[in-house]
Design a protein around this motif. Structure first.
Motif, short mmCIF file in Angstrom:
data_model
loop_
_atom_site.label_atom_id
_atom_site.label_comp_id
_atom_site.label_asym_id
_atom_site.label_seq_id
_atom_site.Cartn_x
_atom_site.Cartn_y
_atom_site.Cartn_z
N ALA A 48 0.83 -1.21 0.00
CA ALA A 48 0.00 0.00 0.00
C ALA A 48 0.86 1.26 0.00
O ALA A 48 0.55 2.24 -0.69
N LEU A 49 1.95 1.22 0.76
CA LEU A 49 2.84 2.39 0.85
C LEU A 49 3.52 2.68 -0.48
O LEU A 49 3.42 3.81 -1.01
N MET A 53 3.64 5.71 -3.24
CA MET A 53 4.89 6.45 -3.32
C MET A 53 5.41 6.52 -4.76
O MET A 53 5.96 7.55 -5.18
N TYR A 54 5.22 5.44 -5.52
CA TYR A 54 5.77 5.40 -6.87
C TYR A 54 4.74 5.07 -7.96
O TYR A 54 5.01 5.29 -9.14
N GLY A 55 3.58 4.55 -7.58
CA GLY A 55 2.61 4.12 -8.58
C GLY A 55 1.53 5.15 -8.84
O GLY A 55 1.58 5.89 -9.83
N ILE A 150 8.55 0.31 12.63
CA ILE A 150 8.89 0.53 11.21
C ILE A 150 7.72 1.16 10.48
O ILE A 150 7.89 2.11 9.70
N MET A 151 6.52 0.66 10.73
CA MET A 151 5.35 1.22 10.06
C MET A 151 5.09 2.66 10.48
O MET A 151 4.73 3.50 9.66
N ILE A 152 5.28 2.96 11.77
CA ILE A 152 5.14 4.35 12.23
C ILE A 152 6.15 5.23 11.52
O ILE A 152 5.84 6.36 11.10
N TRP A 158 5.72 9.33 4.81
CA TRP A 158 4.84 9.25 3.65
C TRP A 158 3.46 8.73 4.08
O TRP A 158 3.10 7.60 3.77
N PRO A 159 2.68 9.53 4.79
CA PRO A 159 1.35 9.07 5.22
C PRO A 159 0.38 9.01 4.04
O PRO A 159 0.38 9.90 3.19
#
Length: 232
Positions: A48-49, A53-55, A150-152, A158-159
């Motif tokens: 999802a991140l 971020m790139y898609g 790590i997720m935080i 990049w929220p």
């Protein structure tokens, strides 16, 4: 420069997801079905991140409609994806912003915690005893804490709407996995586990740790943390 050139980079989505999954697996050393479920939840967050971020910057598109006039930096560019920077009006390099620097600390700390906890588990398995030292003196589930840190960290830099929705869901997934582990350990170690669990919090360490009761604990009778994984 075309703002949309920063997105649609699907090879980067795949490469970054694969790299971070492999990196996390090298620290976590998954072997059991429960371990792989924990990795699967983390992988879903990464997909999802990096997709945003790139898609496709879905969150930027959704927010720019009603925040665009108030937050000029909220654009479909790579810099515009750092939403917290946009909201405070950060004009410098987004990778040097306070949010980004804090994210490095969370991500690095998370990977360190996962690796440090695994070493304790590995040593405990070799000696047929439960994990009680290192991070396990402070919390019962340091490796799950590591994934959450790590997720935080990624949320700070990049929220996105999907990852913000996923985070509490994944926190509940890790809580359920942790409780399943605890039931197995409680069935095996009984009162020893109950004593350990009573004085050691599950996920959030206390500022003042309760000292261990009784003895150091020999093989098979120590006051334990999580059930150790058998070494390869």
């Amino acid at each position: 420069m075309d703002a949309h050139a920063d997105y649609g980079l699907w090879p980067l989505v795949f490469i970054n997801t694969a790299l971070f999954v492999a990196f996390a697996a090298s620290f976590f050393h998954p072997r059991t079905g429960r371990d792989w479920r924990a990795m699967g939840a983390f992988t879903a967050f990464l997909v999802a991140l990096f997709t945003e971020m790139y898609g496709i910057p879905l969150t930027v598109y959704l927010l720019s409609g009603w925040l665009g006039s108030k937050v000029p930096a909220l654009q479909a560019t790579h810099s515009g994806g750092h939403l917290f920077n946009d909201l405070i009006g950060w004009t410098g390099d987004p990778h040097l912003s306070p949010f980004h620097l804090a994210s490095y600390a969370f991500i690095g700390g998370g990977f360190w915690l996962i690796a440090a906890a695994w070493r304790v588990l590995h040593d405990a398995a070799q000696h047929d005893r439960l994990a009680t030292t290192g991070a396990y003196q402070w919390v019962r589930h340091p490796q799950y804490d590591g994934f959450l840190l790590i997720m935080i960290g990624f949320l700070l830099q990049w929220p996105t709407i999907p990852t913000l929705v996923l985070f509490p869901v994944l926190a509940m997934v890790y809580t359920r996995l942790a409780r399943a582990e605890e039931r197995e350990v409680a069935a095996r170690f009984g009162a020893a586990w109950a004593d350990y669990a009573a004085r050691t919090p599950g996920f959030l360490p206390r500022l003042r740790r309760t000292p261990p009761a009784g003895h150091d604990g020999g093989p098979g009778e120590s006051v334990g943390g999580l059930a150790p994984r058998r070494p390869r």
